[in-house]
Scaffold this active site. Structure first.
Site, PDB file in Angstrom:
ATOM      1  N   ARG A 100      11.085  -4.586  -8.016  1.00  0.00           N
ATOM      2  CA  ARG A 100      11.769  -3.656  -7.374  1.00  0.00           C
ATOM      3  C   ARG A 100      13.068  -3.938  -7.410  1.00  0.00           C
ATOM      4  NH1 ARG A 100       9.829   0.209  -2.188  1.00  0.00           N
ATOM      5  NH2 ARG A 100       8.763   1.227  -4.261  1.00  0.00           N
ATOM      6  N   HIS A 127      10.823   5.720 -10.867  1.00  0.00           N
ATOM      7  CA  HIS A 127       9.743   5.279  -9.923  1.00  0.00           C
ATOM      8  C   HIS A 127       8.617   5.653 -10.882  1.00  0.00           C
ATOM      9  CE1 HIS A 127       7.715   3.548  -6.780  1.00  0.00           C
ATOM     10  NE2 HIS A 127       7.914   4.177  -5.778  1.00  0.00           N
ATOM     11  N   GLN A 130       4.676   5.115  -9.109  1.00  0.00           N
ATOM     12  CA  GLN A 130       4.691   6.240  -8.337  1.00  0.00           C
ATOM     13  C   GLN A 130       4.183   7.537  -8.967  1.00  0.00           C
ATOM     14  OE1 GLN A 130       4.666   6.428  -4.652  1.00  0.00           O
ATOM     15  NE2 GLN A 130       3.520   8.254  -5.024  1.00  0.00           N
ATOM     16  N   ASP A 218      11.098  14.286  -1.393  1.00  0.00           N
ATOM     17  CA  ASP A 218      11.148  12.771  -1.147  1.00  0.00           C
ATOM     18  C   ASP A 218      12.466  12.600   0.069  1.00  0.00           C
ATOM     19  OD1 ASP A 218      11.116  10.211  -0.941  1.00  0.00           O
ATOM     20  OD2 ASP A 218      12.075   9.911  -3.055  1.00  0.00           O
ATOM     21  N   CYS A 258       5.934  11.007  -1.793  1.00  0.00           N
ATOM     22  CA  CYS A 258       5.514   9.508  -2.234  1.00  0.00           C
ATOM     23  C   CYS A 258       5.634   8.575  -0.929  1.00  0.00           C
ATOM     24  CB  CYS A 258       6.428   9.096  -3.294  1.00  0.00           C
ATOM     25  SG  CYS A 258       8.177   8.990  -2.714  1.00  0.00           S
ATOM     26  N   ARG A 286      -1.989   5.028  -5.461  1.00  0.00           N
ATOM     27  CA  ARG A 286      -1.254   4.009  -6.215  1.00  0.00           C
ATOM     28  C   ARG A 286      -2.041   2.525  -6.384  1.00  0.00           C
ATOM     29  NH1 ARG A 286       3.966   3.686  -4.896  1.00  0.00           N
ATOM     30  NH2 ARG A 286       4.024   2.378  -6.648  1.00  0.00           N
TER      31      ARG A 286
HETATM   32  N1   CP Z   1       6.259   5.232  -2.221  1.00  0.00           N
HETATM   33  C1   CP Z   1       6.522   4.048  -2.256  1.00  0.00           C
HETATM   34  O1   CP Z   1       7.367   3.647  -3.242  1.00  0.00           O
HETATM   35  O2   CP Z   1       6.358   3.506  -0.855  1.00  0.00           O
HETATM   36  P1   CP Z   1       6.835   1.825  -0.811  1.00  0.00           P
HETATM   37  O3   CP Z   1       8.632   2.107  -0.768  1.00  0.00           O
HETATM   38  O4   CP Z   1       6.480   1.832   0.602  1.00  0.00           O
HETATM   39  O5   CP Z   1       6.542   1.051  -1.784  1.00  0.00           O
END
Ligand code: CP
Length: 301
Positions: A100, A127, A130, A218, A258, A286
């Site tokens: 990430r 992403h 997700q 989001d 998400c 997930r």
């Molecule tokens: N949706 C998502 O990626 O959550 P986090 O940032 O908690 O990993």
């Protein structure tokens, strides 16, 4: 050959549906295996995470492997050791990297200089893990994904970009309502149009939601944009998903987010906690999709 998972549009339709069906089968059978026995997956996170980090950690364990969590704060990454050097060192110890980070070019550098699989756990541009698990969440309710109309309300951020890619792969209709100047990646939209995908960008949330089977949103300021929040609240104030907006969607439409969510901003409490909300199934999925992605990456075709 080293396999990576960095974008949804790297998949063809068959591969995309394989991952969705495989994740569903793994969920139904509470799948565990020894596929990653003896293997260590680096979880390299330059941004905060709850769902992605924990679901990948548990997914690796359920596939028989181990993980090491690494952040810039506690490693030489935070003291300017070049990513290309880190990639080469980690490739001598570990078997994969779940990453990430900020710019997509950082993943490109890890792939170019490392020799182990890289999985995109979120960048500023996308992403994909997700959105692949969101495909599973929609598939569980409506298996004919190509028949769907999906709405996106809010910022044209990394989630919106990955949904555009998903529309290209899975064939559903995607209507995005974003304020002027806050749409998804322009080149990606052009690529979607050239591919014949049914992706439509507009400013009016009511228009985007009309007839939609799923309504996604989001936060208005993604990680790294927090200082823009005061300005963004003004720009995005008409992009809240509330009950009145959900009533414009198709009968029985579901609300998706998400997470984490900012109640009272991009979504109102009554929608987030209401009958149409499927955000907890979305979060659960997930785990199942991470296992399907890891299996795909670590299995040669
Ligand atoms: N949706 C998502 O990626 O959550 P986090 O940032 O908690 O990993």
């Amino acid at each position: 050959m080293t396999k990576h998972f960095t974008h949804i549009r790297q998949l063809n339709a068959e591969q995309g549906m394989h991952l969705v069906r495989r994740a569903k089968a793994m969920k139904d059978s509470r799948f565990t295996s020894s596929l990653l026995h003896g293997k260590t997956i680096m979880l390299i996170f330059e941004k905060a995470s709850t769902r992605t980090r924990i679901s990948f950690d548990i997914a690796v364990r359920q596939l028989g492997g181990g993980t090491i969590f690494m952040t810039p704060m506690e490693s030489q990454l935070g003291r300017s050791e070049p990513l290309r050097d880190t990639a080469r060192v980690l490739s001598r110890y570990a078997d994969g990297m779940v990453v990430r980070t900020f710019g997509q070019q950082k993943l490109d550098e890890l792939m170019a200089f490392g020799s182990i699989p890289v999985v995109n756990a979120l960048t500023d541009q996308g992403h994909p893990c997700q959105v692949m698990s969101d495909m599973l969440t929609m598939y569980e309710r409506t298996p004919n994904l190509a028949s769907l109309t999906v709405a996106w309300v809010g910022d044209g951020n990394n989630m919106a970009n990955s949904l555009v890619e998903a529309a290209m792969v899975f064939g559903f209709t995607l209507k995005l309502a974003c304020p002027k100047g806050f749409g998804p990646d322009v080149e990606l939209l052009a690529e979607a149009a050239a591919s014949g995908a049914n992706v439509f960008l507009m400013e009016n949330p009511e228009e985007a939601v009309a007839g939609a089977h799923y309504v996604h949103t989001d936060v208005w300021a993604s990680m790294g944009q927090e200082e823009e929040m005061r300005e963004r609240v003004k720009v995005f104030s008409r992009y809240s998903v509330n009950e009145a907006l959900m009533r414009k969607a198709a009968p029985g439409a579901c609300f998706m987010h998400c997470l984490p969510a900012h109640r009272g901003e991009e979504v109102m409490e009554e929608v987030f906690e209401g009958q149409s909300s499927i955000v907890w199934d979305q979060a659960e999925n997930r785990l199942h999709m991470q296992k399907a992605i890891l299996e795909w990456v670590f299995t040669q075709e």
